[in-house]
Enzyme design. Structure first.
Site, PDB file in Angstrom:
ATOM      1  N   CYS A 116      -4.125   6.864 -45.574  1.00 48.94           N
ATOM      2  CA  CYS A 116      -4.122   6.446 -44.321  1.00 48.94           C
ATOM      3  C   CYS A 116      -2.695   6.817 -43.364  1.00 48.94           C
ATOM      4  CB  CYS A 116      -3.417   4.595 -44.042  1.00 48.94           C
ATOM      5  SG  CYS A 116      -5.150   3.878 -44.475  1.00 48.94           S
ATOM      6  N   HIS A 256       0.626   3.026 -37.606  1.00 47.48           N
ATOM      7  CA  HIS A 256      -0.787   3.105 -38.518  1.00 47.48           C
ATOM      8  C   HIS A 256      -1.352   1.530 -38.198  1.00 47.48           C
ATOM      9  CE1 HIS A 256      -3.705   2.928 -41.052  1.00 47.48           C
ATOM     10  NE2 HIS A 256      -3.493   1.975 -41.613  1.00 47.48           N
ATOM     11  N   ASN A 286      -9.051  -0.650 -38.413  1.00 50.69           N
ATOM     12  CA  ASN A 286      -7.730   0.338 -39.429  1.00 50.69           C
ATOM     13  C   ASN A 286      -9.017   1.467 -39.773  1.00 50.69           C
ATOM     14  OD1 ASN A 286      -6.453   1.372 -41.111  1.00 50.69           O
ATOM     15  ND2 ASN A 286      -6.318   0.174 -42.714  1.00 50.69           N
TER      16      ASN A 286
END
Ligand code: UT7
Length: 332
Positions: A116, A256, A286
């Site tokens: 990520c 994020h 996500n």
């Protein structure tokens, strides 16, 4: 000679059309819309469903949007850095496949694996090629087809992830606009909490690894959550402090998008109002390496030249970091 800064001069994005809603997931695992929304902030995600399509098929339209906006010939691109944990194939690099598909025949490139935090790490790497004067036009793309590695029988993990791609063009910034500072970190002792058990050189694919569902993303959510809250908030606060800035100086936080509660904790620690935080987790979930550029893509027309922006991420590895930049163009 004055120092060259690297600036984002265009943004592109792509999300597949197919939506996977919380209500769809209710039919697949023992979960419910209320739990998912209250624990994560997610309502739906996008899924690349077409057989035979992979990450490069999302990266290509994202980059082609940049080429259109900038009226750029793909042959002018010097380098493509592709941040992903879901490459089209283990090798060759997806960056090569993308270059071939868009006709970037003069570009070299490579994939960068930092989960990520991949986009943030790739942005810093790309920026250095511009700052050194070595290259003029670098594409940084964050892309993940998480649906390819999500176990849709694991209710704690499958509710989070979605597919998407976001890309930026890096060029020399005028008047010092662009990337100002970054703090990037990794700690491999965190690898046990978020990883794929098989398919690498330690445990190659066998009939047993497939039967044991070891080719899916494995996550110990609570442990990752704890590290993420602290990691993302700490580096973001440190970045402000060492640049003598407070939350008031920051126009936007681009966090994020893993969990709304992690985003809120980071914004609070930086002393930022909620209106200054880019949040699109509700519609995309996500998307791993794509979350940061997809935020820039969604908010581009609200960004103003001179805006101070902090990008922050936390992910598998563990990897984490924050980048401070001064936006280089009027988004409208
Ligand atoms: O992007 C890369 C980094 N990743 C992250 O940052 C993700 C970080 N982790 C998280 O966002 C959260 O840990 C999750 C969203 C994955 C899970 O949320 P949580 O609040 O940590 O839930 P939990 O795992 O502690 O589970 C709480 C309860 C458990 O039930 P009991 O034991 O209290 O009865 C779970 O079994 O919720 C249950 N549960 C669910 N219930 C309904 C877990 N998943 C679900 C679900 N639907 N999907």
């Amino acid at each position: 000679m004055s120092k060259i800064t690297a600036a984002i001069t265009a943004v592109g994005g792509y999300v597949p059309e197919t939506k996977l809603t919380n209500f769809d997931l209710e039919k697949m695992v023992d979960t419910n819309d209320e739990w998912i929304r209250s624990r994560t902030g997610i309502s739906e995600r996008r899924i690349l469903k077409e057989p035979g399509k992979g990450s490069s098929d999302m990266a290509v339209p994202a980059i082609e949007e940049i080429l259109r906006k900038k009226n750029l010939d793909p042959k002018e691109i010097d380098c493509i850095i592709c941040a992903t944990v879901t490459p089209d194939m283990v090798f060759p690099a997806t960056a090569n496949i993308i270059a071939d598909k868009i006709g970037a025949t003069n570009a070299w490139g490579y994939d960068l694996s930092a989960a990520c935090s991949g986009f943030l790490f790739a942005l810093s790497s790309g920026a250095m090629y511009i700052e050194s004067g070595r290259f003029k036009k670098v594409i940084v793309v964050g892309v993940d087809k998480m649906s390819a590695i999500v176990d849709y029988t694991d209710r704690t993990t499958c509710i989070i992830f979605g597919d998407g791609a976001g890309a930026v063009l890096l060029e020399a910034g005028e008047e010092g606009l662009g990337i100002q500072d970054s703090i990037l970190k990794s700690d491999g002792s965190g690898r046990h909490y978020l990883h794929m058990k098989a398919g690498g050189s330690v445990k190659p694919a066998t009939a047993e690894t497939v039967a044991a569902r070891e080719h899916f993303a494995y996550q110990e959510g609570q442990a990752v959550f704890k590290f993420a809250v602290k990691g993302m908030a700490d580096v973001s606060a440190e970045l402000l402090e060492r640049n003598n800035l407070t939350g008031e100086d920051i126009a936007w936080l681009v966090p994020h998008q893993a969990n709304l509660r992690i985003i809120d904790a980071t914004a609070n620690r930086m002393g930022l109002d909620k209106e200054k935080v880019m949040i699109n987790i509700q519609k995309y979930g996500n998307t791993t390496a794509a979350t940061l550029p997809l935020c820039l893509w969604d908010w581009e027309n609200q960004l103003k030249k001179g805006d101070k922006i902090v990008l922050a991420a936390f992910g598998g590895g563990f990897t984490w970091g924050a980048t401070l930049l001064t936006w280089a163009y009027e988004g409208k």
